[in-house]
Design a protein around this motif. Sequence first.
Motif, PDB file in Angstrom:
ATOM      1  N   LEU A 220       0.843  -1.186   0.000  1.00 47.09           N
ATOM      2  CA  LEU A 220       0.000   0.000   0.000  1.00 47.09           C
ATOM      3  C   LEU A 220       0.881   1.239   0.000  1.00 47.09           C
ATOM      4  N   ASP A 221       0.574   2.162  -0.883  1.00 49.60           N
ATOM      5  CA  ASP A 221       1.280   3.430  -0.946  1.00 49.60           C
ATOM      6  C   ASP A 221       0.538   4.403  -0.027  1.00 49.60           C
ATOM      7  N   VAL A 222       1.036   4.578   1.204  1.00 46.79           N
ATOM      8  CA  VAL A 222       0.309   5.402   2.177  1.00 46.79           C
ATOM      9  C   VAL A 222       0.429   6.890   1.865  1.00 46.79           C
ATOM     10  N   ALA A 223       1.427   7.267   1.050  1.00 46.77           N
ATOM     11  CA  ALA A 223       1.551   8.677   0.664  1.00 46.77           C
ATOM     12  C   ALA A 223       0.455   9.074  -0.316  1.00 46.77           C
ATOM     13  N   ARG A 224       0.077   8.121  -1.176  1.00 41.34           N
ATOM     14  CA  ARG A 224      -0.972   8.389  -2.161  1.00 41.34           C
ATOM     15  C   ARG A 224      -2.334   7.904  -1.688  1.00 41.34           C
ATOM     16  N   GLY A 297      12.448   8.178  -4.161  1.00 41.76           N
ATOM     17  CA  GLY A 297      12.332   7.815  -2.760  1.00 41.76           C
ATOM     18  C   GLY A 297      13.673   7.494  -2.118  1.00 41.76           C
ATOM     19  N   PHE A 298      13.638   7.211  -0.836  1.00 39.78           N
ATOM     20  CA  PHE A 298      14.846   6.979  -0.051  1.00 39.78           C
ATOM     21  C   PHE A 298      15.343   5.530  -0.156  1.00 39.78           C
ATOM     22  N   PHE A 299      14.440   4.592  -0.493  1.00 42.06           N
ATOM     23  CA  PHE A 299      14.780   3.170  -0.447  1.00 42.06           C
ATOM     24  C   PHE A 299      14.928   2.580  -1.856  1.00 42.06           C
ATOM     25  N   PRO A 300      16.127   2.107  -2.245  1.00 45.77           N
ATOM     26  CA  PRO A 300      16.289   1.457  -3.544  1.00 45.77           C
ATOM     27  C   PRO A 300      15.551   0.120  -3.591  1.00 45.77           C
ATOM     28  N   TYR A 301      15.459  -0.526  -2.424  1.00 42.10           N
ATOM     29  CA  TYR A 301      14.639  -1.731  -2.283  1.00 42.10           C
ATOM     30  C   TYR A 301      14.366  -1.922  -0.798  1.00 42.10           C
ATOM     31  N   VAL A 302      13.386  -2.763  -0.487  1.00 44.95           N
ATOM     32  CA  VAL A 302      13.044  -3.081   0.894  1.00 44.95           C
ATOM     33  C   VAL A 302      13.031  -4.588   1.053  1.00 44.95           C
ATOM     34  N   SER A 303      13.691  -5.103   2.073  1.00 44.74           N
ATOM     35  CA  SER A 303      13.688  -6.536   2.376  1.00 44.74           C
ATOM     36  C   SER A 303      13.157  -6.760   3.780  1.00 44.74           C
ATOM     37  N   ILE A 304      12.259  -7.718   3.914  1.00 49.89           N
ATOM     38  CA  ILE A 304      11.667  -8.070   5.213  1.00 49.89           C
ATOM     39  C   ILE A 304      12.023  -9.521   5.518  1.00 49.89           C
ATOM     40  N   VAL A 305      12.721  -9.746   6.624  1.00 53.21           N
ATOM     41  CA  VAL A 305      13.151 -11.089   7.016  1.00 53.21           C
ATOM     42  C   VAL A 305      12.289 -11.557   8.187  1.00 53.21           C
ATOM     43  N   PHE A 306      11.795 -12.786   8.116  1.00 53.13           N
ATOM     44  CA  PHE A 306      10.966 -13.328   9.190  1.00 53.13           C
ATOM     45  C   PHE A 306      11.171 -14.835   9.272  1.00 53.13           C
ATOM     46  N   GLU A 307      10.733 -15.421  10.373  1.00 49.20           N
ATOM     47  CA  GLU A 307      10.958 -16.849  10.612  1.00 49.20           C
ATOM     48  C   GLU A 307       9.646 -17.586  10.821  1.00 49.20           C
ATOM     49  N   LEU A 323       4.124   1.633   2.403  1.00 49.44           N
ATOM     50  CA  LEU A 323       5.271   2.367   1.865  1.00 49.44           C
ATOM     51  C   LEU A 323       4.970   3.846   1.613  1.00 49.44           C
ATOM     52  N   SER A 324       5.955   4.674   1.916  1.00 48.42           N
ATOM     53  CA  SER A 324       5.964   6.063   1.477  1.00 48.42           C
ATOM     54  C   SER A 324       7.380   6.359   0.996  1.00 48.42           C
ATOM     55  N   PRO A 325       7.635   7.492   0.355  1.00 46.69           N
ATOM     56  CA  PRO A 325       8.977   7.749  -0.173  1.00 46.69           C
ATOM     57  C   PRO A 325      10.084   7.718   0.873  1.00 46.69           C
ATOM     58  N   PHE A 326       9.763   8.040   2.140  1.00 49.77           N
ATOM     59  CA  PHE A 326      10.808   8.153   3.147  1.00 49.77           C
ATOM     60  C   PHE A 326      10.553   7.322   4.398  1.00 49.77           C
ATOM     61  N   SER A 327       9.623   6.388   4.331  1.00 48.75           N
ATOM     62  CA  SER A 327       9.389   5.492   5.470  1.00 48.75           C
ATOM     63  C   SER A 327       8.633   4.257   4.981  1.00 48.75           C
ATOM     64  N   PHE A 328       8.736   3.209   5.750  1.00 50.54           N
ATOM     65  CA  PHE A 328       7.923   2.025   5.478  1.00 50.54           C
ATOM     66  C   PHE A 328       7.679   1.298   6.801  1.00 50.54           C
ATOM     67  N   THR A 329       6.621   0.484   6.829  1.00 51.93           N
ATOM     68  CA  THR A 329       6.326  -0.334   7.997  1.00 51.93           C
ATOM     69  C   THR A 329       5.737  -1.641   7.521  1.00 51.93           C
ATOM     70  N   THR A 330       5.748  -2.635   8.400  1.00 54.77           N
ATOM     71  CA  THR A 330       5.200  -3.944   8.052  1.00 54.77           C
ATOM     72  C   THR A 330       4.661  -4.578   9.327  1.00 54.77           C
ATOM     73  N   TYR A 331       4.008  -5.689   9.191  1.00 54.33           N
ATOM     74  CA  TYR A 331       3.482  -6.429  10.337  1.00 54.33           C
ATOM     75  C   TYR A 331       3.117  -7.809   9.843  1.00 54.33           C
ATOM     76  N   ARG A 332       2.825  -8.709  10.769  1.00 56.13           N
ATOM     77  CA  ARG A 332       2.338 -10.012  10.371  1.00 56.13           C
ATOM     78  C   ARG A 332       0.815  -9.993  10.353  1.00 56.13           C
ATOM     79  N   GLY A 333       0.245 -10.213   9.184  1.00 59.59           N
ATOM     80  CA  GLY A 333      -1.198 -10.294   9.040  1.00 59.59           C
ATOM     81  C   GLY A 333      -1.650 -11.737   8.967  1.00 59.59           C
ATOM     82  N   SER A 334      -2.869 -11.955   8.460  1.00 56.72           N
ATOM     83  CA  SER A 334      -3.410 -13.308   8.393  1.00 56.72           C
ATOM     84  C   SER A 334      -4.120 -13.526   7.072  1.00 56.72           C
TER      85      SER A 334
END
Length: 334
Positions: A220-224, A297-307, A323-334
């Motif tokens: 999701l692009d939260v900036a837009r 944006g600030f991030f050339p790519y984003v990697s999320i590592v989980f187990e 995602l936004s140009p200068f921040s991102f967040t994630t979480y575990r959904g279902s």
Amino acid sequence: MELSFEEKDFLACCGSNRFAKEMALASPFSSMQVALSAARNIWFNKVDVNGWLEAFSAHPQIGETPSSKKGSETSAQWSKGEQSTAFATATGSSLEELSEWNTCYREKFGIVFLICASGRSTDEILAELKRRYTNRPIVEFEIAALEQMKITELRLGKLFSTKENAPSTTDKHPAIVTKKAEEGRVNIVGGHITAGSEVSAGKSYSNPTRTRPPITTHVLDVARGSPAAGIEVRLEMWKDALSRPAFGNTDIGHWVVQGSSTTDKDGRSGQLMSIVDAANPGIYRISFDTGKYCPSGFFPYVSIVFEIRESQRWEHFHVPLLLSPFSFTTYRGS
């Protein structure tokens, strides 16, 4: 067999009148999956901000005993059940701290702290509240909407379970009906029940057959304020049995690609791995080509590592990117 429901049924699942009305219009549903698809579409594409706020306000503050002030007694009972683990693990001091942080959260964001509390302890909920408190309002509002959808999905499972397993008036064996109803409930809401909870309850239910891969994602692009389409996504798994990827280690060559795709107009990726009943335990990485999507944006790519642990192999892991140009967040959904 198609199942029909009334507005009041859907209002117990989600406190938005617009959501309940649209779901009732879309009823009957041929399956739980059809209902879930309709619910997601209605919630994210047809319910406006006022409807979201209405649904948020229907929830009790985490740590407080639910009442039927909004929706129905059914909604209050479901809410109480969803918070049962939190109440069972709470202490006087933890409830007091939770109440204080709830007040701070409401003052900052103007809404109740919303989280799918099913199976979460008071300490887990409090830690998540503190973490999310640092978010910007636009990010937190989006997360609250996603948490509301998770709660709605869980309650739709309960609603379908009640309807599908209603005892027949000609059935002379109520004990058998009760057992079948309980088994049906596990199959429908299977995505929200872990193998560990089944064992602890002393039950031997079979795991449900998956209809989607164990690992999924969306962007999701939260900036837009819209889904992010056209982002390349890659899923990898750490394959070295003698070591684990760790902070500071050089891990080139140890990640093995499981699949790749590109997000569609709804921001959802295609299939990143095979649809298997049990996921292989291990450490995974989802990478997003955000630089191509947002060159400035600030991030050339984003990697999320989980187990994924052995006890979790039957669960579903939805790992979205906000995602936004200068921040991102994630979480575990279902």
